[in-house]
Design an enzyme around this catalytic site. Structure first.
Site, PDB file in Angstrom:
ATOM      1  N   ILE A 171       0.856  -1.203   0.000  1.00  0.00           N
ATOM      2  CA  ILE A 171       0.000   0.000   0.000  1.00  0.00           C
ATOM      3  C   ILE A 171       0.887   1.246   0.000  1.00  0.00           C
ATOM      4  CG2 ILE A 171      -1.818   1.256   1.242  1.00  0.00           C
ATOM      5  CD1 ILE A 171      -2.713  -1.452   2.425  1.00  0.00           C
ATOM      6  N   ASP A 180      11.599   2.602   5.423  1.00  0.00           N
ATOM      7  CA  ASP A 180      11.187   1.199   5.265  1.00  0.00           C
ATOM      8  C   ASP A 180      12.389   0.312   5.581  1.00  0.00           C
ATOM      9  OD1 ASP A 180       8.711  -0.139   3.208  1.00  0.00           O
ATOM     10  OD2 ASP A 180      10.311  -1.374   4.028  1.00  0.00           O
ATOM     11  N   GLY A 192       8.706  -4.804   2.319  1.00  0.00           N
ATOM     12  CA  GLY A 192       8.755  -3.948   1.130  1.00  0.00           C
ATOM     13  C   GLY A 192       9.957  -4.280   0.254  1.00  0.00           C
ATOM     14  N   ILE A 200      10.815   1.252  12.117  1.00  0.00           N
ATOM     15  CA  ILE A 200      10.039   2.103  13.034  1.00  0.00           C
ATOM     16  C   ILE A 200      10.245   1.681  14.490  1.00  0.00           C
ATOM     17  CG2 ILE A 200       8.239   2.826  11.424  1.00  0.00           C
ATOM     18  CD1 ILE A 200       6.481   0.529  12.678  1.00  0.00           C
ATOM     19  N   TYR A 217      -3.045  -9.677  15.940  1.00  0.00           N
ATOM     20  CA  TYR A 217      -2.923  -8.641  14.904  1.00  0.00           C
ATOM     21  C   TYR A 217      -4.037  -7.600  15.054  1.00  0.00           C
ATOM     22  CZ  TYR A 217      -3.184  -6.416  10.328  1.00  0.00           C
ATOM     23  OH  TYR A 217      -3.258  -5.487   9.324  1.00  0.00           O
ATOM     24  N   LYS A 252      -3.573  -3.546  15.956  1.00  0.00           N
ATOM     25  CA  LYS A 252      -4.051  -2.447  15.108  1.00  0.00           C
ATOM     26  C   LYS A 252      -5.029  -1.552  15.885  1.00  0.00           C
ATOM     27  CE  LYS A 252      -1.886  -2.636  11.275  1.00  0.00           C
ATOM     28  NZ  LYS A 252      -1.247  -1.441  10.705  1.00  0.00           N
TER      29      LYS A 252
HETATM   30  C1  UD2 Z   1      -7.018  -9.180   7.812  1.00  0.00           C
HETATM   31  C2  UD2 Z   1      -7.921  -7.935   7.775  1.00  0.00           C
HETATM   32  C3  UD2 Z   1      -7.455  -7.023   6.629  1.00  0.00           C
HETATM   33  C4  UD2 Z   1      -5.980  -6.682   6.762  1.00  0.00           C
HETATM   34  C5  UD2 Z   1      -5.203  -7.994   6.788  1.00  0.00           C
HETATM   35  C6  UD2 Z   1      -3.702  -7.790   6.936  1.00  0.00           C
HETATM   36  C7  UD2 Z   1     -10.067  -8.896   8.473  1.00  0.00           C
HETATM   37  C8  UD2 Z   1     -11.484  -9.180   8.090  1.00  0.00           C
HETATM   38  N1  UD2 Z   1      -9.308  -8.337   7.514  1.00  0.00           N
HETATM   39  O1  UD2 Z   1      -7.211  -9.856   6.601  1.00  0.00           O
HETATM   40  O2  UD2 Z   1      -8.237  -5.841   6.628  1.00  0.00           O
HETATM   41  O3  UD2 Z   1      -5.750  -5.911   7.912  1.00  0.00           O
HETATM   42  O4  UD2 Z   1      -5.655  -8.814   7.900  1.00  0.00           O
HETATM   43  O5  UD2 Z   1      -3.020  -9.022   6.978  1.00  0.00           O
HETATM   44  O6  UD2 Z   1      -9.655  -9.143   9.594  1.00  0.00           O
HETATM   45  N2  UD2 Z   1      -7.166 -17.681   2.978  1.00  0.00           N
HETATM   46  C9  UD2 Z   1      -7.299 -18.821   2.217  1.00  0.00           C
HETATM   47  N3  UD2 Z   1      -6.228 -19.233   1.469  1.00  0.00           N
HETATM   48  C10 UD2 Z   1      -5.043 -18.558   1.461  1.00  0.00           C
HETATM   49  C11 UD2 Z   1      -4.906 -17.397   2.245  1.00  0.00           C
HETATM   50  C12 UD2 Z   1      -6.002 -16.991   2.993  1.00  0.00           C
HETATM   51  O7  UD2 Z   1      -8.347 -19.471   2.212  1.00  0.00           O
HETATM   52  O8  UD2 Z   1      -4.112 -18.993   0.749  1.00  0.00           O
HETATM   53  C13 UD2 Z   1      -8.345 -17.213   3.731  1.00  0.00           C
HETATM   54  C14 UD2 Z   1      -8.075 -16.832   5.174  1.00  0.00           C
HETATM   55  O9  UD2 Z   1      -8.152 -17.943   6.030  1.00  0.00           O
HETATM   56  C15 UD2 Z   1      -9.207 -15.810   5.392  1.00  0.00           C
HETATM   57  C16 UD2 Z   1      -9.363 -15.133   4.027  1.00  0.00           C
HETATM   58  O10 UD2 Z   1      -8.780 -16.028   3.098  1.00  0.00           O
HETATM   59  O11 UD2 Z   1     -10.416 -16.461   5.717  1.00  0.00           O
HETATM   60  C17 UD2 Z   1      -8.653 -13.799   3.938  1.00  0.00           C
HETATM   61  O12 UD2 Z   1      -7.334 -13.972   4.434  1.00  0.00           O
HETATM   62  P1  UD2 Z   1      -6.204 -12.864   4.266  1.00  0.00           P
HETATM   63  O13 UD2 Z   1      -4.989 -13.369   4.937  1.00  0.00           O
HETATM   64  O14 UD2 Z   1      -6.116 -12.443   2.858  1.00  0.00           O
HETATM   65  O15 UD2 Z   1      -6.811 -11.612   5.025  1.00  0.00           O
HETATM   66  P2  UD2 Z   1      -7.560 -11.420   6.464  1.00  0.00           P
HETATM   67  O16 UD2 Z   1      -9.027 -11.512   6.231  1.00  0.00           O
HETATM   68  O17 UD2 Z   1      -6.929 -12.213   7.518  1.00  0.00           O
END
Ligand code: UD2
Length: 333
Positions: free
Chosen positions: A12, A31, A36, A55, A142, A146
């Site tokens: 981002i 960074d 990154g 940081i 996490y 945040k």
């Molecule tokens: C969280 C936050 C997001 C951001 C991010 C940073 C939520 C709802 N969102 O994202 O805003 O801050 O953290 O890391 O809390 N998954 C699979 N297969 C994969 C990888 C992931 O099925 O190979 C699933 C995972 O278990 C989850 C969904 O996909 O249910 C999204 O996972 P993610 O790691 O992309 O993001 P998420 O939702 O933890």
């Protein structure tokens, strides 16, 4: 105007830096290159100041801060599962690192800090869409880290008059998101799985939903939040206001690629939220935010970007191999 972007070589961050440079602003990037890549800054490298550092070291943060008017604090250790595995490290970077940024911002009297908060702060509450007035109940280290960042920002406004605005990003995706780690965002992983004809792995039944948000929308919100009046100490959702399941994402990728790849389903991850969807009316009202790119267009742009990166990487490898062969032939000769 003069901006400091922490995490400016990241996903981002570097997309935001590109836009700041395009608008003629002066930019310092801080960074540590743990996530990154300097490559992300290649096109604008001679137009910015790059400081390699963390940081977590306040002296480094002070050095980077000393001319800043605005700070975009985007450096963080992302990933819910990584925080479940190593909560101390997530805390050290996301909480202590943020505190360092706020302290230095206060000392140098910056006009405003923009903080990259997360939708993970909402936790498991079933009500959808998520509204900023809901009480956050994060369920992963996490999410806690945040949310703590937001709270520090509010405390710094009260105690020292420092302005911070928190943007709760909802699952940002797009070009430059690293696909290579097991902790990478799901869309980066799915796009590269389709490119490489590998089975995408789904944790859970694939019916969990996310408000997947293309990175340009986050960049747009970042810049608006630096300049909007009367928003100090406030928190805003940044999403599209939609809810898309992983199974729907897979169907969209099958359509884009023409590949009928089936997913492999594995047990759900610890700390995972089931459903997530943003109410973006506050961001609309106070920031003038409006999503610029919808999910399907964003997914197509993202997939194209990974495909082009793969083509470039293959060409680079071929050139390297040819150069090595030439050198070997010369040595023999
Ligand atoms: C969280 C936050 C997001 C951001 C991010 C940073 C939520 C709802 N969102 O994202 O805003 O801050 O953290 O890391 O809390 N998954 C699979 N297969 C994969 C990888 C992931 O099925 O190979 C699933 C995972 O278990 C989850 C969904 O996909 O249910 C999204 O996972 P993610 O790691 O992309 O993001 P998420 O939702 O933890």
């Amino acid at each position: 105007m003069r901006y400091l972007v922490t995490g400016g070589a990241g996903f981002i961050g570097s997309n935001t830096v590109d836009e700041l440079v395009l608008r003629g602003h002066s930019v310092v990037v801080l960074d540590d290159l743990s996530a990154g890549k300097e490559d992300h800054l290649t096109d604008i490298r001679n137009k910015i100041t790059f400081i390699k550092g963390s940081i977590t070291d306040i002296e480094t943060v002070r050095k980077a801060m000393h001319e800043a008017e605005y700070v975009l604090h985007l450096a963080a250790r992302a990933s819910v599962p990584r925080s479940v595995k190593d909560p101390l490290e997530t805390n050290r970077i996301n909480v202590e690192g943020t505190l360092n940024v706020l302290l230095a911002a206060k000392e140098f009297k910056v006009k405003r800090v923009l903080f990259a908060a997360s939708s993970s702060a909402y936790g498991e509450m079933p009500t959808l869409p998520k509204v900023e007035t809901m009480q956050p109940v994060p369920i992963s280290p996490y999410g806690v880290s945040k949310y703590v960042g937001e709270l520090y920002g509010q405390a710094f406004l009260k105690c020292y008059g420092l302005e911070m605005v928190s943007l709760r990003y909802f699952n940002i995706f797009g070009p430059r998101q690293d696909p290579s780690s097991p902790y990478s965002g799901v869309l980066a992983r799915f796009c590269t799985a389709f490119l490489e004809d590998k089975q995408p792995v789904v944790f859970g039944d694939g019916e969990q939903t996310r408000d997947f948000t293309f990175v340009d929308n986050a960049v747009h919100a970042n810049l608006l939040a630096c300049e909007a009046p009367n928003v100090a100490g406030k928190v805003f959702n940044v999403g599209c206001g939609d809810r898309i399941s992983l199974n729907q994402v897979l169907v969209a990728l099958q359509k884009i690629t023409g590949k009928p790849l089936e997913a492999k389903y594995e047990p759900p991850r610890e700390g995972d939220i089931r459903d997530s969807q943003a109410d973006i009316s506050q961001a609309r009202k106070f920031l003038g935010y409006e999503p610029q790119v919808g999910f399907e267009e964003g997914l197509q742009l993202t997939f194209n970007w990974y495909r082009e990166s793969q083509v470039k990487a293959v060409a680079k490898d071929a050139a390297r191999e040819a150069a090595a062969k030439e050198t070997a032939a010369k040595d023999v000769g």
